[in-house]
Design a protein around this motif. Structure first.
Motif, PDB file in Angstrom:
ATOM      1  N   LYS A   1       0.837  -1.200   0.000  1.00  0.00           N
ATOM      2  CA  LYS A   1       0.000   0.000   0.000  1.00  0.00           C
ATOM      3  C   LYS A   1       0.872   1.250   0.000  1.00  0.00           C
ATOM      4  CE  LYS A   1      -3.858   2.133   2.419  1.00  0.00           C
ATOM      5  NZ  LYS A   1      -4.552   2.302   3.697  1.00  0.00           N
ATOM      6  N   HIS A   2       1.934   1.213   0.828  1.00  0.00           N
ATOM      7  CA  HIS A   2       2.848   2.348   0.874  1.00  0.00           C
ATOM      8  C   HIS A   2       3.875   2.190  -0.234  1.00  0.00           C
ATOM      9  CE1 HIS A   2       0.838   3.451   4.421  1.00  0.00           C
ATOM     10  NE2 HIS A   2       1.560   2.797   5.300  1.00  0.00           N
ATOM     11  N   LYS A   3       3.702   2.938  -1.296  1.00  0.00           N
ATOM     12  CA  LYS A   3       4.630   2.836  -2.424  1.00  0.00           C
ATOM     13  C   LYS A   3       5.981   3.434  -2.055  1.00  0.00           C
ATOM     14  CE  LYS A   3       5.283   1.605  -6.647  1.00  0.00           C
ATOM     15  NZ  LYS A   3       5.156   0.179  -6.983  1.00  0.00           N
ATOM     16  N   ILE A   4       5.925   4.591  -1.388  1.00  0.00           N
ATOM     17  CA  ILE A   4       7.146   5.298  -1.003  1.00  0.00           C
ATOM     18  C   ILE A   4       7.041   5.696   0.467  1.00  0.00           C
ATOM     19  CG2 ILE A   4       8.521   7.403  -1.375  1.00  0.00           C
ATOM     20  CD1 ILE A   4       7.581   7.329  -4.302  1.00  0.00           C
ATOM     21  N   LYS A   5       8.117   5.475   1.198  1.00  0.00           N
ATOM     22  CA  LYS A   5       8.161   5.917   2.600  1.00  0.00           C
ATOM     23  C   LYS A   5       9.480   6.666   2.814  1.00  0.00           C
ATOM     24  CE  LYS A   5       7.163   4.368   7.295  1.00  0.00           C
ATOM     25  NZ  LYS A   5       7.821   5.518   7.862  1.00  0.00           N
ATOM     26  N   VAL A   6       9.365   7.910   3.217  1.00  0.00           N
ATOM     27  CA  VAL A   6      10.525   8.772   3.454  1.00  0.00           C
ATOM     28  C   VAL A   6      10.652   8.968   4.958  1.00  0.00           C
ATOM     29  CG1 VAL A   6      11.568  11.022   2.972  1.00  0.00           C
ATOM     30  CG2 VAL A   6      10.104   9.930   1.245  1.00  0.00           C
ATOM     31  N   ASP A   7      11.852   8.684   5.475  1.00  0.00           N
ATOM     32  CA  ASP A   7      12.049   8.700   6.923  1.00  0.00           C
ATOM     33  C   ASP A   7      13.252   9.575   7.274  1.00  0.00           C
ATOM     34  OD1 ASP A   7      11.857   8.050   9.596  1.00  0.00           O
ATOM     35  OD2 ASP A   7      12.861   6.101   9.392  1.00  0.00           O
ATOM     36  N   LYS A   8      12.976  10.737   7.886  1.00  0.00           N
ATOM     37  CA  LYS A   8      14.024  11.652   8.373  1.00  0.00           C
ATOM     38  C   LYS A   8      15.068  11.961   7.295  1.00  0.00           C
ATOM     39  CE  LYS A   8      12.687  12.186  12.716  1.00  0.00           C
ATOM     40  NZ  LYS A   8      11.262  11.936  12.412  1.00  0.00           N
ATOM     41  N   CYS A   9      14.576  12.378   6.121  1.00  0.00           N
ATOM     42  CA  CYS A   9      15.468  12.695   5.010  1.00  0.00           C
ATOM     43  C   CYS A   9      16.018  14.113   5.159  1.00  0.00           C
ATOM     44  CB  CYS A   9      14.738  12.553   3.678  1.00  0.00           C
ATOM     45  SG  CYS A   9      15.728  13.019   2.250  1.00  0.00           S
ATOM     46  N   ASN A  10      17.332  14.228   5.189  1.00  0.00           N
ATOM     47  CA  ASN A  10      18.023  15.525   5.186  1.00  0.00           C
ATOM     48  C   ASN A  10      18.921  15.584   3.957  1.00  0.00           C
ATOM     49  OD1 ASN A  10      17.733  17.016   8.031  1.00  0.00           O
ATOM     50  ND2 ASN A  10      17.713  14.792   8.355  1.00  0.00           N
TER      51      ASN A  10
END
Length: 253
Positions: A4-13
């Protein structure tokens, strides 16, 4: 079946040298949705878009930390095949950039690079991709003519067809209609509505009306921060953050 989640961005700097351009971006994007990225110029929208297929890797001074997952795989893992990633997560740029070759060869270019040689197979891919890009009926009688002879709007749809020919999962669109006339803009907008049945689409736009018309979700960026992200109708009617309301109502930006 796709997650379901195609893209997951986690704490991107992201840093350009000493300049901290993106700050702790957290964002989840579900399959088969259109997500609009909005915000004033220079706020990080296009920079963020380019993190999703590692286009920023091409800039020497860029450093990125955090994680970005596509279908559960961290695309910044050292084992990631970047060529394969960019095939799956393709990009349409602000100005149409067809190759100086025939319409047919523009669309066939990607499949050829990836190993498709048989003419019958290429013919089928070219036709299917141009049909998907709502361009087939306009160009089917001049496939061997130069792509540079097409109008700006047709060139942009050709670039979309060229992307579709390599069968991506995700389409990244960086202000794809900003250089187009209103009629061509409408055609590209209509096209996104048909494509989202098969693809996940993330579009950078400065046009608030466009974001409201075509997207399912909207993410508002400001000064390198993701201020909020929610369903588009909520962002445009009852945003959670005063800064979002100020931007959407034209108080700044």
């Amino acid at each position: 079946m796709a997650t379901k989640h195609k893209i997951k961005v986690d704490k991107c700097n992201l840093f350009y040298g000493e300049n901290h351009a993106l700050h702790d971006i957290d964002l989840t994007i579900e399959s088969n949705n259109i997500v609009a990225l909005i915000g004033p110029s220079g706020c990080g929208k296009s920079t963020f878009l380019r993190t999703l297929n590692r286009m920023n890797d091409l800039i020497d001074s860029v450093r990125i930390n955090g994680s970005i997952y596509v279908d559960g795989t961290d695309i910044y893992d050292p084992s990631t095949d970047v060529v394969s990633l960019r095939k799956r997560v393709g990009m349409v740029f602000q100005r149409p950039n067809p190759f100086p070759m025939s319409i047919y060869e523009n669309v066939a270019y990607g499949p050829r690079i990836h190993g498709t040689k048989k003419k019958a197979q290429l013919d089928e891919i070219v036709e299917r991709s141009l049909v998907q890009a709502a361009l087939w009926d306009e160009v089917k009688d001049r496939l061997n003519k130069s792509a540079l002879g097409l109008s700006g709007g047709q060139q942009q749809r050709l670039c979309i067809a060229r992307l579709l020919a390599v069968e991506p999962d995700v389409l990244l669109m960086d202000e794809p209609t900003s250089a187009l006339d209103p009629i061509s803009t409408l055609k590209v907008e209509e096209l996104t509505q048909t494509l989202k049945d098969k693809y996940t689409i993330i579009i950078v736009t400065h046009n608030m009306q466009q974001a409201a018309r075509i997207s399912d979700y909207t993410s508002f960026f400001l000064n390198g921060f993701l201020v909020e992200s929610d369903k588009t109708d909520k962002i445009f009617t009852t945003p959670s953050d005063q800064r979002t309301e100020d931007y959407i109502t034209g108080r700044f930006g």
